[in-house]
Write a protein that holds these residues in place. Sequence first.
Motif, PDB file in Angstrom:
ATOM      1  N   GLY A   1       4.557  -3.618   1.476  1.00 50.86           N
ATOM      2  CA  GLY A   1       3.729  -3.714   2.674  1.00 50.86           C
ATOM      3  C   GLY A   1       4.576  -4.152   3.849  1.00 50.86           C
TER       4      GLY A   1
ATOM      5  N   LEU B   1      -0.879 -10.902   0.296  1.00 47.43           N
ATOM      6  CA  LEU B   1      -0.190  -9.913   1.120  1.00 47.43           C
ATOM      7  C   LEU B   1       1.046 -10.504   1.791  1.00 47.43           C
TER       8      LEU B   1
ATOM      9  N   GLY C   1       4.787  -9.128   1.082  1.00 48.08           N
ATOM     10  CA  GLY C   1       5.590  -8.592   2.173  1.00 48.08           C
ATOM     11  C   GLY C   1       6.916  -9.300   2.339  1.00 48.08           C
TER      12      GLY C   1
ATOM     13  N   PHE D   1      -8.546   2.234   7.148  1.00 53.08           N
ATOM     14  CA  PHE D   1      -7.174   2.679   7.399  1.00 53.08           C
ATOM     15  C   PHE D   1      -7.166   3.982   8.189  1.00 53.08           C
TER      16      PHE D   1
ATOM     17  N   HIS E   1      -0.940  -0.703   0.393  1.00 53.12           N
ATOM     18  CA  HIS E   1      -0.060  -1.475   1.264  1.00 53.12           C
ATOM     19  C   HIS E   1       0.588  -0.546   2.292  1.00 53.12           C
ATOM     20  N   VAL E   2       0.219  -0.703   3.546  1.00 57.98           N
ATOM     21  CA  VAL E   2       0.741   0.155   4.608  1.00 57.98           C
ATOM     22  C   VAL E   2       2.159  -0.283   4.949  1.00 57.98           C
TER      23      VAL E   2
ATOM     24  N   ASN F   1      -2.585  -4.538   7.150  1.00 58.91           N
ATOM     25  CA  ASN F   1      -2.893  -4.756   5.745  1.00 58.91           C
ATOM     26  C   ASN F   1      -3.918  -5.865   5.544  1.00 58.91           C
TER      27      ASN F   1
ATOM     28  N   LEU G   1      -7.544  -4.245  -5.237  1.00 60.20           N
ATOM     29  CA  LEU G   1      -7.365  -4.799  -3.894  1.00 60.20           C
ATOM     30  C   LEU G   1      -7.722  -6.279  -3.903  1.00 60.20           C
TER      31      LEU G   1
ATOM     32  N   SER H   1      -0.420  -1.779  15.888  1.00 61.86           N
ATOM     33  CA  SER H   1      -0.008  -2.790  14.900  1.00 61.86           C
ATOM     34  C   SER H   1      -0.173  -4.193  15.477  1.00 61.86           C
TER      35      SER H   1
ATOM     36  N   LEU I   1       1.696  -6.066   8.706  1.00 66.03           N
ATOM     37  CA  LEU I   1       0.972  -7.118   8.001  1.00 66.03           C
ATOM     38  C   LEU I   1      -0.440  -7.275   8.555  1.00 66.03           C
TER      39      LEU I   1
ATOM     40  N   MET J   1      -7.152  -4.599   3.802  1.00 62.93           N
ATOM     41  CA  MET J   1      -7.276  -5.037   2.409  1.00 62.93           C
ATOM     42  C   MET J   1      -7.942  -6.396   2.271  1.00 62.93           C
TER      43      MET J   1
END
Length: 352
Positions: free
Chosen positions: A101, A91, A95, A158, A2-3, A109, A69, A13, A106, A113
């Motif tokens: 995350g 996710l 979040g 990633f 989770h970034v 991710n 994952l 982003s 988001l 993922m």
Amino acid sequence: MHVPDGFIDAPVSIAAGVAAAGAVAVSLRGARRELDERTAPLAGLVAAFIFAVQMLNFPVAAGTSGHLLGGALAAILVGPYTGVLCVSVVLLMQGILFADGGLTALGVNVSVMGVVTVVVAYAIFRGLLKVLPPTRRSVTAAAFTGALLSVPAAATAFTAIYAVGGTTDVPVGKVFTAMVGVHVLIGIGEAAITAATVGAVLAVRPDLVHGARGLTAPLKLRVGGELVDAPAPAAVPAPAAARSTRKVWATGLVTALVLAGFVSFYASASPDGLEKVAADKGIDEKVEEHAAADSPLADYSVKDVTDARLSGGLAGVIGVGVTVVVGTGIFWAVRRRRAEDLTATSTVTPVA
């Protein structure tokens, strides 16, 4: 994996968010072909199960842990389009409710993922099934391989995003080596969990496994010295009890609740692969506090509940419950849209 907020700069982003939104939009349309009255509620259950198993960090190396994952598992059980939606729902819940995350990350991710794991795992899975015998064992083996390779693929994705939009000056080569190295090990755990789950469902209800459809090879007859497909036997309707998914759904939900509410207490407390690499290589220097850090469920614990075991267990149960409700609601809405489209198509009067 989770970034968090602050690892990737704003422009990248935003771009990842746009790409993720596009993938979700495509998946919403594609999921209409995958979901029916049986699989719609099961898709919500798959999302809840992935949420629960992601709480079970397992040790993979000294001071490092990993967790499922879920992209491979979701794609094989309910289809690739629905699989992307399942992971995206998980996710989103993580979040917003659990500060796990970043919210600005988001899109990153979901892309890494959700989309990458599903695409890589399902492509490998389908490719292997084309060359393996059409058996349940082949499905399980293909699921293992697809899941195994999907995790380092996500780590590579990633690293590519970090190369373009990373907020620190750590050399990309060091990030790539560390990320892929640890996530190859995590991939073994991912593969084992995925194969075990797919195998368990195959053993009791193979008709509910999207990736196992068409398992039986057609019967061949020799006619005039050549092998031809035998005529398909008349379809025999399955009894109502065999078609029902209630037992599978109830068993799966209880399993998810037990995993999240009880077994999660015994999960590894070591940082996961991304956290470990970030701390060791220094790519977390500009990490930002999560916007939902004050959430009553932040860090998978219930605020003001002092007993750690009870707090974490309650948070896990709440997470499973919310995820299954939200996920099932989304998938039923997609299913209803498909039914409306089919009805509209069937009622169109041809123009003479």
